[in-house]
Design an enzyme around this catalytic site. Structure first.
Site: not given
Ligand code: FAD
Length: 317
Positions: A19, A50, A58, A94, A124-125, A183, A210, A305
């Site tokens: 990545e 990503t 600011y 992503h 989700r982010g 998470h 993760q 890197k």
């Molecule tokens: P989700 O799957 O939506 O989950 C988020 C949280 O909500 C979890 O705690 C889940 O249990 C909970 N949840 C899900 N559905 C519901 C529901 N219906 N009701 C209540 N709770 C719910 N971030 C970036 O900004 N840019 C990137 O490029 C990026 N790449 C990543 C690549 C990988 C492989 C990984 C593991 C993470 C990456 N992230 C990135 C970080 C990621 O965006 C964060 O970890 C974010 O906080 C959660 O994203 P998710 O897609 O897992 O969210």
């Protein structure tokens, strides 16, 4: 080709992927190529790029601070297209819920479709730095599952406002995130797995985890995921420790534990050059065990890197 097709075609052989992070605005894309070049000899079938959320900056103006919102690392889809063209390799942009309306996401997906990019990672982010909790953008998605549904709808020819006759459907292969140590916001690992299952049921084709530093956590997660009915490939994400500060930073940001042996080895290092070496050795040992266990892909977080990833890949592939 789709990530899942690459996995299928490998016939059980573990693949190498990594990545990368887009450079900051104003930086030359050559820096990125200089870090990708040394890794191409290991034949990555796909490279992830990503996406960064917008952030506040600011600007001082006549003694006052003017707050502006900006994306410091734009260009994910452009970089994917550039890499695909330059190296003839599949790329995985992503795609985030955070900061994007559903319409903007649709336009981005249409761009990907035209560019022949047919893998996307749906995420989700995180919350923005000033927010305590994640908030959806106006007209945007709250959870990755909803983003997966939007992409899946598009694959079925269903655009947002559904007023079109579609004669060229997209066919995106969709990756989602999984968390062997849960998470950060999830109340339990079991609940988090339930959420992961919802993403897969909505159309996700594979999971990338993760980072983790104890393989047992990954093996248990894969087992629990299977029990929860998740039957798509689960790709382990590996990050080599590179600086001493990672001992605090990684648990704080990603809510992961580090094994005692690793902590002690890093603490005994005199400088970050030694830490980088320890990180490489740990990642090699971790990766060898995962490879022997038959994981589909070893996916490395390069953080811009590539020298340490090259040393690790040389020991494995
Ligand atoms: P989700 O799957 O939506 O989950 C988020 C949280 O909500 C979890 O705690 C889940 O249990 C909970 N949840 C899900 N559905 C519901 C529901 N219906 N009701 C209540 N709770 C719910 N971030 C970036 O900004 N840019 C990137 O490029 C990026 N790449 C990543 C690549 C990988 C492989 C990984 C593991 C993470 C990456 N992230 C990135 C970080 C990621 O965006 C964060 O970890 C974010 O906080 C959660 O994203 P998710 O897609 O897992 O969210």
């Amino acid at each position: 080709m789709k990530v899942t097709e690459h996995i299928k075609n490998a016939n059980g052989k573990t693949l190498f992927s990594f990545e990368i992070i887009p450079p900051k605005k104003g930086k030359n894309i050559q820096d990125l190529y200089d870090n990708i070049d040394p890794l191409m000899e290991f034949n990555p079938p796909f490279i992830d790029v990503t996406t960064s959320r917008e952030e506040y900056i600011y600007i001082e103006k006549q003694g006052l601070l003017d707050r502006k919102i900006t994306r410091m690392r734009p260009g994910t889809v452009g970089i994917c297209a550039a890499i695909k063209h330059k190296y003839d390799v599949d790329t995985v942009p992503h795609v985030l819920c955070g900061g994007f309306s559903k319409e903007e996401t649709e336009y981005l997906l249409v761009d990907c479709h035209y560019l022949g990019i047919n893998n996307v990672m749906a995420l989700r982010g995180d919350a923005m730095s000033h927010q305590k909790y994640f908030e959806a953008a106006k007209g945007g998605h709250m959870y990755a599952k909803d983003l997966v549904s939007q992409i899946q709808n598009l694959n079925c020819g269903q655009y947002l406002h559904d007023v079109l006759e579609v004669d060229d459907k997209s066919d995106f292969c969709i990756g989602v995130a999984g968390y062997p140590e849960k998470h950060i916001e999830a109340p339990s690992l079991q609940t988090d797995l339930k959420r992961l299952k919802e993403k897969v049921d909505a159309g996700a084709d594979y999971v990338v985890t993760q980072m983790f530093f104890d393989n047992e956590k990954y093996f248990q997660f894969v087992e629990a995921a299977k029990k929860a009915g998740i039957n798509v490939p689960i790709i382990p994400g590996i990050k080599p420790i590179a600086v001493k500060r990672h001992l605090q930073l990684l648990p704080q940001v990603f809510k992961i534990d580090l094994p005692e042996d690793l902590i002690q080895s890093v603490e005994s290092c005199k400088d970050n050059k030694q830490v980088r070496q320890v990180g490489v050795e740990w990642a090699i040992q971790q990766s060898k065990e995962l490879q022997e266990a038959g994981v589909p892909v070893l996916h490395f977080y390069s953080m811009g890197k590539s020298d340490n990833i090259k040393t690790i890949a040389s020991a494995l592939f």
